[in-house]
Motif scaffolding. Sequence first.
Motif, PDB file in Angstrom:
ATOM      1  N   SER A  36       0.929   5.620  -0.216  1.00  0.00           N
ATOM      2  CA  SER A  36       0.213   6.900  -0.158  1.00  0.00           C
ATOM      3  C   SER A  36       1.136   7.995  -0.690  1.00  0.00           C
ATOM      4  O   SER A  36       2.334   7.999  -0.404  1.00  0.00           O
ATOM      5  CB  SER A  36      -0.225   7.207   1.282  1.00  0.00           C
ATOM      6  OG  SER A  36       0.900   7.310   2.126  1.00  0.00           O
TER       7      SER A  36
ATOM      8  N   ASN B 246       0.843  -1.194   0.000  1.00  0.00           N
ATOM      9  CA  ASN B 246       0.000   0.000   0.000  1.00  0.00           C
ATOM     10  C   ASN B 246       0.880   1.247   0.000  1.00  0.00           C
ATOM     11  O   ASN B 246       1.819   1.353   0.794  1.00  0.00           O
ATOM     12  CB  ASN B 246      -0.913   0.006   1.222  1.00  0.00           C
ATOM     13  CG  ASN B 246      -1.935  -1.119   1.180  1.00  0.00           C
ATOM     14  OD1 ASN B 246      -2.391  -1.509   0.111  1.00  0.00           O
ATOM     15  ND2 ASN B 246      -2.287  -1.650   2.339  1.00  0.00           N
TER      16      ASN B 246
ATOM     17  N   THR C  79      -2.780  14.299   0.776  1.00  0.00           N
ATOM     18  CA  THR C  79      -2.331  12.916   0.619  1.00  0.00           C
ATOM     19  C   THR C  79      -3.356  12.123  -0.173  1.00  0.00           C
ATOM     20  O   THR C  79      -4.559  12.256   0.038  1.00  0.00           O
ATOM     21  CB  THR C  79      -2.108  12.258   1.994  1.00  0.00           C
ATOM     22  OG1 THR C  79      -1.136  13.003   2.715  1.00  0.00           O
ATOM     23  CG2 THR C  79      -1.617  10.813   1.844  1.00  0.00           C
TER      24      THR C  79
ATOM     25  N   VAL D  12      -4.109   8.109  -1.257  1.00  0.00           N
ATOM     26  CA  VAL D  12      -3.742   6.711  -0.987  1.00  0.00           C
ATOM     27  C   VAL D  12      -4.005   5.866  -2.211  1.00  0.00           C
ATOM     28  O   VAL D  12      -5.072   5.987  -2.824  1.00  0.00           O
ATOM     29  CB  VAL D  12      -4.543   6.169   0.219  1.00  0.00           C
ATOM     30  CG1 VAL D  12      -4.177   4.721   0.478  1.00  0.00           C
ATOM     31  CG2 VAL D  12      -4.281   7.020   1.444  1.00  0.00           C
TER      32      VAL D  12
ATOM     33  N   SER E 245       1.942  12.097  -1.011  1.00  0.00           N
ATOM     34  CA  SER E 245       1.719  13.431  -0.461  1.00  0.00           C
ATOM     35  C   SER E 245       2.218  14.457  -1.468  1.00  0.00           C
ATOM     36  O   SER E 245       3.386  14.406  -1.888  1.00  0.00           O
ATOM     37  CB  SER E 245       2.461  13.596   0.879  1.00  0.00           C
ATOM     38  OG  SER E 245       1.920  12.734   1.848  1.00  0.00           O
TER      39      SER E 245
END
Length: 314
Positions: free
Chosen positions: A300, A298, A312, A314, A302
């Motif tokens: 994310s 996973n 941010t 994801v 920014s």
Amino acid sequence: MKIWIFFTLALLWLEMQPGVCQQFKRKKEAGENRVRQGRKKVKVRYPKVKEKDAISKSQSLLTQVLDKGRFLKVGETLFLNPGKTLELRCKGTNIDWSYPSNLDTFNDSRLSIKQQERYSQLIVTSPSAADTGEYSCWPILCDGQECQKDSENTSASYIFFTDKDEMFVPSAIHFEIIYLRPDKPATIPCRVTNPKIRVSLHREVPPEEIFIDGTEISYNPMKGFVFQNPSPEHKGAYYCKANSTSKSTPEISTKYQLLYVEVPSGPPFASIEASSSTARGGDIFNVTCTVFGEPEENVSFSWIFPGKVSFTVV
């Protein structure tokens, strides 16, 4: 005359002796009672601070709502039948949750989370065997705009939705790739809906059942088969087989392809590229950020750019 006086004094002395003895005896008994009462008071005096500490340590944030007005403190594991709505509550004014990832698939409408005045409420309608997994909650501590998880007060429970027709926790993936690395354990995630189910591990080529010694290779019904020290000899195609007394035929799990990777794992790194180095007002251009690292992790992103605060994705 003297004899009569002496006899009278002797009678008076004998009459006075019982009263003196009784008076002395009464004083002695009263003294003993005072000492006994003093010991009793000291015996029941306990430190209040330690008692409060013991109560606070035994408290859990997580409870299950059984019926209206009935609650159950949730332990490390919980066994429920599928189909009946699950409602959990977590004490606190600012609570975050963790739950099985399949409930996030396609924005599952069966899941709802609401923050009330004194607790947060998690509800899963029509739960199934696929919802088996860990449910946890924790307070969020904020200092101004900066917030962080209060890890010390996390409450968690692994919930088994026992289904006699589904021995393995269903997965949307029918063929899964698992990377074996020399620096960390690897897990074949064939989890079951009931820890009493007997599970075995099998290799496809050559066809054989893998011996589970409980040390180098072990099984955990909440995780699957764990390889403590993966090596090149473990690579290949595997599957799990489940047997239960309530089901006549065994059940076969998802297929797993184990690939051995020589390079140890490391943190990901990013690369950014713009479609054009210059632009005029009104032009449209693209900025692409690419992350290189572990597959199926996973990630994310920014973003910070002129005229906007950071955000941010994801």
